[in-house]
Scaffold this active site. Structure first.
Site, PDB file in Angstrom:
ATOM      1  N   GLY A 187     -38.543  -4.541  45.811  1.00 53.51           N
ATOM      2  CA  GLY A 187     -38.892  -5.874  45.330  1.00 53.51           C
ATOM      3  C   GLY A 187     -39.932  -6.529  46.218  1.00 53.51           C
ATOM      4  O   GLY A 187     -39.628  -6.953  47.330  1.00 53.51           O
ATOM      5  N   LEU A 188     -41.153  -6.588  45.740  1.00 53.97           N
ATOM      6  CA  LEU A 188     -42.232  -7.234  46.482  1.00 53.97           C
ATOM      7  C   LEU A 188     -42.706  -8.470  45.709  1.00 53.97           C
ATOM      8  O   LEU A 188     -42.734  -9.578  46.227  1.00 53.97           O
ATOM      9  CB  LEU A 188     -43.402  -6.259  46.672  1.00 53.97           C
ATOM     10  N   GLU A 208     -43.153 -11.665  43.435  1.00 60.53           N
ATOM     11  CA  GLU A 208     -42.315 -12.835  43.185  1.00 60.53           C
ATOM     12  C   GLU A 208     -42.938 -13.652  42.065  1.00 60.53           C
ATOM     13  O   GLU A 208     -44.115 -13.463  41.731  1.00 60.53           O
ATOM     14  CB  GLU A 208     -42.212 -13.683  44.462  1.00 60.53           C
ATOM     15  N   ALA A 220     -45.934 -14.950  43.662  1.00 62.95           N
ATOM     16  CA  ALA A 220     -46.668 -14.095  44.608  1.00 62.95           C
ATOM     17  C   ALA A 220     -46.799 -12.696  44.036  1.00 62.95           C
ATOM     18  O   ALA A 220     -45.862 -11.909  44.062  1.00 62.95           O
ATOM     19  CB  ALA A 220     -45.953 -14.068  45.960  1.00 62.95           C
ATOM     20  N   THR A 232     -39.097  -2.776  38.812  1.00 63.66           N
ATOM     21  CA  THR A 232     -38.776  -1.561  38.059  1.00 63.66           C
ATOM     22  C   THR A 232     -37.538  -0.871  38.619  1.00 63.66           C
ATOM     23  O   THR A 232     -37.363  -0.797  39.838  1.00 63.66           O
ATOM     24  CB  THR A 232     -39.984  -0.594  38.122  1.00 63.66           C
ATOM     25  N   ILE A 249     -58.906   5.558  14.895  1.00 62.06           N
ATOM     26  CA  ILE A 249     -59.028   6.798  14.120  1.00 62.06           C
ATOM     27  C   ILE A 249     -57.851   6.924  13.152  1.00 62.06           C
ATOM     28  O   ILE A 249     -57.999   7.399  12.026  1.00 62.06           O
ATOM     29  CB  ILE A 249     -59.099   8.026  15.076  1.00 62.06           C
ATOM     30  N   GLU A 263     -49.412  -2.057  40.209  1.00 63.61           N
ATOM     31  CA  GLU A 263     -49.933  -1.387  41.411  1.00 63.61           C
ATOM     32  C   GLU A 263     -51.321  -1.884  41.776  1.00 63.61           C
ATOM     33  O   GLU A 263     -52.169  -1.118  42.234  1.00 63.61           O
ATOM     34  CB  GLU A 263     -49.941   0.145  41.248  1.00 63.61           C
ATOM     35  N   THR A 288     -54.129  -5.005  40.211  1.00 61.71           N
ATOM     36  CA  THR A 288     -54.924  -5.175  38.996  1.00 61.71           C
ATOM     37  C   THR A 288     -56.291  -4.504  39.165  1.00 61.71           C
ATOM     38  O   THR A 288     -56.687  -4.142  40.272  1.00 61.71           O
ATOM     39  CB  THR A 288     -55.176  -6.675  38.728  1.00 61.71           C
TER      40      THR A 288
END
Lengths: 260, 394
Positions: free
Chosen positions: B127-128, B130, B133, B161, B350, B376, B378
């Site tokens: 968990g990084l 926020e 953030a 994730t 297509i 990971e 932008t």
């Protein structure tokens, strides 16, 4: 417990398979080959038995250079060593000659406690090699096993028929052929793939086995393929309008094709 | 030079076989139901997918000479070709779950957590991010303070994730643990086991794509964990995390590559099979040129991804620098993720009306592609990194 597993390198059953028109043998050039799926069950069963106790699993195959891939796959799954029987004179061999070569190879490997095979190949699908091989080796033949237990000096298998299941017990050493119901073959892991490169594989010729060239190949065959016919092209489907008799029309159709 | 080793190709064949048999038949249903298939993780574990970069002593298979990170990329590519969510589950499970513990964990932490994670019996999350953030990770607000011999954690994390699956065993979070001498926040990483009192997993997000992947917001209210749950050194949390970013970017490139392979395959087959005005639509250059472009994107993505993966493996052997890997990772991630979005647009075009129907997998890939340009780092962050490496500081 030393186990020998006989495996076959076959054309991928998913691909469009055919015959070589010059001598009516399987065309192995135009289709990718692989370890016969039915033999994966034999390899898996051998690995499970070996892992439960002590012992070594040796895989044997017969075929051209590329057949070594079948051995490689079995080694990647976890088998300990491999033997690849390869000789130009073997081309065109029938089941009878195949069983002779396998018997000679197994004798050369050294008397195993157990020989395991698949129930049939996915290309020839005759399913006679296990019986012939057991006869040549003088081993009890315990075929079409859907369950296999090894205890002490014997094996017990369950053979499922349409109406009944049989339990068959035999003394070791024995030959067991297994069905696709017996287990769920493992996928090789990356560790297994890397480890396989370091496992020993011997390549034996007819001379190494002391087999005369006349006993194998087309010359030594007891069966002869006289002709081959292409599978008929797919026909257009038939649409039946249900006028209250749809059920019986469907039943008539299935009966006419001998499905019911 | 331009091919992977035979081991990697054998491994690819195995993962492809697995993905086509065990994953492909179910993904449409799982996607519709937003269902995370818990049972698939141990199957992936049995294949050794979670242990590709983990040494044997913890149940993995990493042989530094054997290109372990490249093997991981092969696995992510092949899973991603079948479904992007399954690919990211592996990528995050290894890159964010296992890697930080493997790299910074104490012997006791490794022994406690790694065996289950490597076997796929458990998943870990990191968990990084926020709510306030994201790319500016230094703005972290989650706080942890020492009270006796416990850390007390308060705050919230977003978009995490693998954080709320039935088998998630632990989430490592970055938190402010004080201030350094220059007044900047001191950030540390702390491991919070699932089920700890005060640790709440919010209901799954309603996302545009990646519906099979498990993503949650997390909140921490006076969560107490033992002091020894600090991962790595105090005050190094941010720095530690930055080191794992490059790996993650290459992994996302591999995931995007899997998508690009699939779009080329799907578009080619459809262009040959679909007829309009009495002939296959693929004979028209308006269609065939799009398919040609898909092939170019796929090939470019393959070269960039595996060049970066190879550099990463070489760097581990001391043969290339971290700076080289960083640049290659940013370039690969930027190109492949933007190509992925373009490719799904071309492929759905297509397919015409069918491309808008969930019955056709191109529609799912279209929804799944966008996040590749965001997660990971932008695209904008990748350009910042690339420009900075060229000496253009922002």
């Amino acid at each position: 417990m030393n186990i020998v597993v006989c495996v076959k390198y076959v054309p991928d059953a998913q691909a469009d398979r055919g015959f070589d028109e010059s001598d009516l043998t399987t065309n192995r050039e135009s289709v990718d080959g692989l370890l016969s799926e039915l033999d994966e069950y034999a390899v898996e069963e051998a690995l499970k038995i070996a892992e439960a106790g002590e012992g070594e699993v040796t895989v044997v195959t017969i075929g051209p250079d590329k057949a070594a891939d079948a051995v490689k796959k079995a080694l990647q799954m976890g088998a300990d060593k491999g033997v690849h029987i390869s000789d130009e004179a073997i081309r065109g061999s029938d089941a009878f000659a195949t069983s002779l070569l396998l018997a000679k190879a197994i004798e050369k490997i050294g008397a195993p406690d157990l020989v395991i095979t698949g129930m049939a190949s996915t290309d020839g699908t005759m399913g006679v090699v296990p019986a012939m091989l057991a006869e040549r080796l003088g081993l009890p033949q315990v075929t079409f096993a859907s369950e296999l237990t090894v205890d002490g000096d014997g094996v017990t298998i369950r053979r499922d028929g349409d109406t009944a299941s049989e339990t068959i017990i035999a003394k070791l050493p024995a030959l067991v052929s297994v069905t696709d119901q017996i287990n769920e073959p493992r996928y090789p892991s990356f560790k297994g793939i890397m480890a396989a490169k370091k496992k020993p594989v011997e390549t034996w010729s007819l001379a190494d086995l002391g087999v005369d060239a006349g006993a194998v190949g087309a010359a030594g065959a007891y069966t002869k393929v006289l002709s081959v016919t292409k599978r008929p092209p797919r026909e257009q489907g038939q649409i039946v309008t249900d006028e209250g008799d749809g059920g019986s029309k469907l039943a008539d159709f299935l009966a006419s094709r001998k499905f019911i | 030079m331009f091919e992977l080793s035979q081991d990697h190709e054998d491994f690819r064949a195995m993962v492809r076989d697995f993905a086509e048999r065990e994953v492909a038949p179910h993904v449409a249903e799982w996607d519709r139901a937003h269902h995370f298939p818990t049972d698939l993780a141990p199957k992936m574990g049995d294949l050794g997918l979670f242990g590709l970069v983990v040494p044997e002593e913890f149940g993995g298979s990493a042989d530094p000479e054997g290109g372990p990170f490249t093997a991981l990329c092969v696995a992510i590519e092949e899973l991603g070709r079948i479904d992007q969510s399954i690919g990211i589950t592996l990528s995050a499970g290894v890159g964010l779950g296992i890697n930080p513990i493997l790299t910074y964990g104490s012997p006791a932490q490794k022994e406690r957590w790694l065996p289950d994670l490597v076997s796929g019996r458990a998943l870990a999350a990191f968990g990084l991010t926020e709510p306030d953030a994201g790319s500016d990770a230094g703005a972290t607000r989650t706080k942890a303070s020492l009270d006796g011999d416990s850390w007390v954690v308060n705050g919230a994390k977003a978009f995490i994730t693998n954080s709320g699956t039935e088998i998630t065993s632990v989430v490592t979070v970055t938190a402010r643990t004080g201030e350094s001498a220059d007044g900047r926040p001191e950030i540390s990483a702390i491991m919070i086991p699932s089920g700890t009192t005060g640790f709440e997993v919010a209901p799954a997000y309603d996302k545009l794509g990646w519906n099979i992947s498990d993503t949650h917001g997390l909140t921490f209210s006076d969560v107490r964990v033992p002091q020894e749950n600090l991962l790595g050194d105090r005050g190094q949390g941010f720095k530690q995390f930055l080191k794992t970013l490059d790996d993650g970017r290459i992994a996302i490139s591999a995931l995007a590559l899997g998508l690009l392979v699939r779009m080329r395959e799907e578009a080619t087959a459809y262009a040959q099979a679909r007829t309009a005005f009495g002939r296959p639509i693929g004979v028209n250059q308006g269609v065939s040129f799009k398919v040609a472009d898909l092939a170019v994107m796929e090939e470019t993505a393959r070269l960039l991804t595996y060049k970066a993966a190879w550099l990463k493996d070489q760097q581990e052997l001391g043969k290339h620098s971290v700076a080289e890997v960083k640049q290659a990772a940013a370039i690969a991630k930027l190109y492949t993720s933007e190509a992925a979005v373009t490719a799904t647009r071309l492929a759905t075009q297509i397919f015409g009306g069918n491309g808008f129907m969930e019955e056709y997998p191109v529609a799912r890939f279209y929804r799944d592609a966008k996040i590749l340009e965001i997660g990971e780092g932008t695209s904008e962050v990748q350009r910042m990194v690339i420009a900075r490496n060229l000496g253009l500081s922002s």
